[in-house]
Design a protein around this motif. Structure first.
Motif, short mmCIF file in Angstrom:
data_model
loop_
_atom_site.label_atom_id
_atom_site.label_comp_id
_atom_site.label_asym_id
_atom_site.label_seq_id
_atom_site.Cartn_x
_atom_site.Cartn_y
_atom_site.Cartn_z
N GLU A 286 0.80 -1.16 -0.03
CA GLU A 286 0.01 -0.02 -0.12
C GLU A 286 0.76 1.09 -0.05
OE1 GLU A 286 -3.09 0.29 -0.21
OE2 GLU A 286 -3.53 -1.89 -0.24
N THR A 314 -7.24 -1.05 12.28
CA THR A 314 -7.81 -1.32 10.87
C THR A 314 -8.88 -2.38 10.87
OG1 THR A 314 -7.29 -2.16 8.65
CG2 THR A 314 -6.28 -3.13 10.17
N PHE A 316 -9.48 -4.59 8.88
CA PHE A 316 -9.01 -5.85 8.11
C PHE A 316 -8.12 -6.79 8.92
CE2 PHE A 316 -10.26 -2.84 5.02
CZ PHE A 316 -10.99 -3.57 3.97
N LYS A 331 -15.37 -1.96 6.48
CA LYS A 331 -14.65 -2.62 5.30
C LYS A 331 -15.33 -2.03 4.00
CE LYS A 331 -13.29 -7.13 7.57
NZ LYS A 331 -13.75 -8.39 7.62
N PRO A 334 -13.41 2.02 3.88
CA PRO A 334 -12.13 1.93 4.60
C PRO A 334 -11.59 3.22 4.76
CG PRO A 334 -11.89 1.31 2.05
CD PRO A 334 -13.39 1.31 2.41
N PRO A 379 -6.91 2.48 6.96
CA PRO A 379 -7.49 1.66 5.84
C PRO A 379 -6.41 0.26 6.09
CG PRO A 379 -7.38 3.78 4.94
CD PRO A 379 -6.53 3.75 6.25
N THR A 380 -5.32 0.36 6.15
CA THR A 380 -4.52 -0.87 6.23
C THR A 380 -3.75 -1.06 7.53
OG1 THR A 380 -2.53 0.22 5.15
CG2 THR A 380 -4.37 -0.73 3.55
N LYS A 381 -3.12 -2.24 7.43
CA LYS A 381 -2.31 -2.69 8.69
C LYS A 381 -0.97 -1.87 8.32
CE LYS A 381 -3.71 -7.38 9.41
NZ LYS A 381 -3.11 -8.88 9.67
N SER A 382 -0.67 -1.73 7.29
CA SER A 382 0.58 -1.07 7.11
C SER A 382 0.77 0.42 7.64
CB SER A 382 1.21 -0.97 5.62
OG SER A 382 0.31 -0.59 4.75
N ASP A 383 -0.89 1.06 7.39
CA ASP A 383 -0.98 2.45 7.73
C ASP A 383 -0.95 2.47 9.47
OD1 ASP A 383 -1.12 3.72 5.24
OD2 ASP A 383 -3.18 2.97 5.23
#
Length: 398
Positions: A286, A314, A316, A331, A334, A379-383
C-alpha cells in the motif's frame, strides 16, 4: 519291195521308186516351208518369259494356244485382236486382289502392281506417317493381300497445368501415354482410366499429385509471467527479466495438386531453443500515506481540548467483523474517519478533531480503550504500523 519286185518288171519298179523319192522330197520341202513360215513370238506371263513359233493370226489365238485366259482386271500389252508379227513381244500380267481396310471399312481392289507402294500410288491412296499401316511400301503384293490402315487423330491431354495435342491411332490410354513418353508418378490421377480405349472425342486429364516433406522454422513467442512483490507499491510494475523467443522446427507432409498446395499435415515438432518468460514484478504494498494530510481543514477555533494517547486499528485484522459499536461498516468504507473511545470520557457519536488525523466521529469502543486513550481507524495494517502510538491533541467539536 520284194512283193513289188515280183509283181512288176524291173523297169517299172525303178519308176515307182523314183516317184516315191520325189514325193518324199516334196513332202519334206513342204514341211520345211511350213515351219519356216511360223512367226517367232516372245510371251511374258507374270514375269515368266517363253518364246513361241506360231502360225496363229491374233494375240487372242496365241493365248488360247498356250492356255492363258485373260481376266477382267488383268493387263495385256496388246489388244486381243492384234495381228501376230514375227519377233513380236507380248506381256501379260494377272491381276491380284487386294483388300484395303481403313479404320475398319473395307474396299476391294485389283492390281498388277508389284509392291504396296506402287499399288497405293496407282490408286492415289495416301496416308500420313502418323497412321498405323500393316505393310511397308516395299512389301510385295500377293493375291488376297489385306492392307490395313488405322488413321491417326488428335486428342487433348491436360497434363497438370499444360495442355498437349497429340496424335494417336487408338488403343488404350495407357498405350497413348507410353507412346508419347508421358510418365505417371505413383500418386498421379488420370481420367478416364488407363484401361479405357481412346476415341476421337476423348479428353484426358492428368492430375499431378506431389507429396513432399517440408521443414519450417518458427519462433516460439515468450510469455509474460507476473510475480507479486511487496517491495513495490500497488499499481507499480518492474521488469525482473526480459523475455526471449525460442525456436521450433515443424515438419509437415505437404500435398500439391498440379503445383498448388491442397493439404498440409504436421508430422513432427522439434524444439531447437526454449523460450524464456518475461518476468514482471507487480507491487502489492500500500502506498505510504501522510496522515497529516488526512485531516480536513485546520484545528477548530473552539472546543474542549484533551491530551490523549492515540493508537491505530484497521477493520481488516484477523477476526475483525468490520462493524463498529455504532454499526458503521468500515470494510465497506475503509477511508471513513472513526475513532474508538472510552464513552465515559468521550460519548459515542461525538464529533472530534484529532491532531494528525483530522475530523472524525467517536463511533467505536475497545477493551483496551480506557480513560484518555483513543484508537484511530486507518485503511490498512501498514498504515496502522506507521501511525504507531502517539500523544495527540483532541478537540471535542460538539
Amino acid at each position: 519291195m520284194r512283193i513289188f519286185s515280183k509283181l512288176l518288171p524291173a523297169s517299172k519298179l525303178k519308176l515307182v521308186i523314183s516317184s516315191i523319192g520325189v514325193l518324199a522330197l516334196v513332202v519334206f520341202s513342204a514341211v520345211v516351208l511350213y515351219e519356216s513360215t511360223k512367226a517367232d513370238v516372245t510371251l511374258v506371263v507374270d514375269g515368266e518369259k517363253e518364246t513361241y513359233q506360231t502360225h496363229v493370226n491374233t494375240v487372242e489365238e496365241l493365248l488360247e494356244e498356250v492356255d492363258v485366259t485373260v481376266g477382267k482386271h488383268d493387263v495385256l500389252s496388246h489388244e486381243l485382236n492384234a495381228a501376230i508379227e514375227n519377233g513380236m513381244g507380248i506381256e501379260y500380267k494377272t491381276a491380284r486382289q487386294v483388300t484395303v481396310s481403313i479404320d475398319g471399312e473395307q474396299s476391294i481392289y485389283y492390281t498388277v502392281a508389284e509392291t504396296v507402294g506402287e499399288f497405293l500410288e496407282e490408286n492415289q491412296l495416301t496416308f500420313s506417317d502418323r497412321d498405323d499401316v500393316s505393310h511397308k511400301k516395299d512389301a510385295t503384293i500377293t493375291d488376297g493381300l489385306t492392307f490395313s490402315v488405322e488413321q491417326a487423330f488428335q486428342v487433348t491431354i491436360n497434363d497438370g497445368v499444360e495442355e498437349k495435342q497429340v496424335w494417336t491411332t487408338g488403343g488404350t490410354i495407357q498405350n497413348l501415354l507410353d507412346n508419347h513418353n508421358i510418365i505417371l508418378n505413383d500418386h498421379d490421377k488420370v481420367e478416364p482410366t488407363l484401361d479405357e480405349n481412346v476415341q476421337q472425342d476423348t479428353e484426358i486429364d492428368i492430375t499431378r499429385i506431389e507429396i513432399k516433406t517440408v521443414e519450417v522454422e518458427e519462433s516460439i513467442e515468450y510469455k509474460t509471467e507476473t510475480k507479486q512483490s511487496n517491495e513495490l507499491e500497488k499499481g507499480k510494475q518492474k521488469v525482473v527479466s526480459e523475455g526471449k523467443n525460442g525456436t521450433i522446427v515443424k515438419t509437415y507432409e505437404v500435398t500439391l495438386e498440379n503445383g498448388e498446395e491442397i493439404d498440409r499435415e504436421l508430422i513432427e515438432e522439434k524444439v531447437l531453443k526454449e523460450s524464456q518468460n518475461r518476468v514482471v514484478a507487480v507491487g502489492t504494498r500500500e502506498p505510504a500515506r501522510n496522515l497529516t494530510t488526512l485531516s480536513s481543514g485546520t484545528r477548530p477555533p473552539s472546543g474542549t481540548e484533551l491530551t490523549m494517547t492515540a493508537s491505530a486499528f484497521t477493520a481488516f485484522c484477523n477476526g475483525c467483523s468490520g462493524y463498529t459499536a455504532t454499526g458503521i461498516n468500515l470494510k465497506a468504507n475503509p477511508n471513513r474517519k472513526v475513532i474508538a473511545v472510552d464513552p465515559n470520557v468521550i460519548p459515542l457519536g461525538t464529533k472530534v478533531w484529532v491532531e494528525g488525523y483530522g475530523e472524525a466521529i467517536a463511533g467505536d469502543t475497545g477493551g483496551s480503550i480506557r480513560g484518555n486513550r483513543i484508537d484511530v481507524h486507518v485503511p490498512t495494517k501498514s498504515d496502522a504500523y506507521r501511525w504507531g502510538v502517539r500523544t495527540v491533541k483532541v478537540v471535542i467539536i460538539d
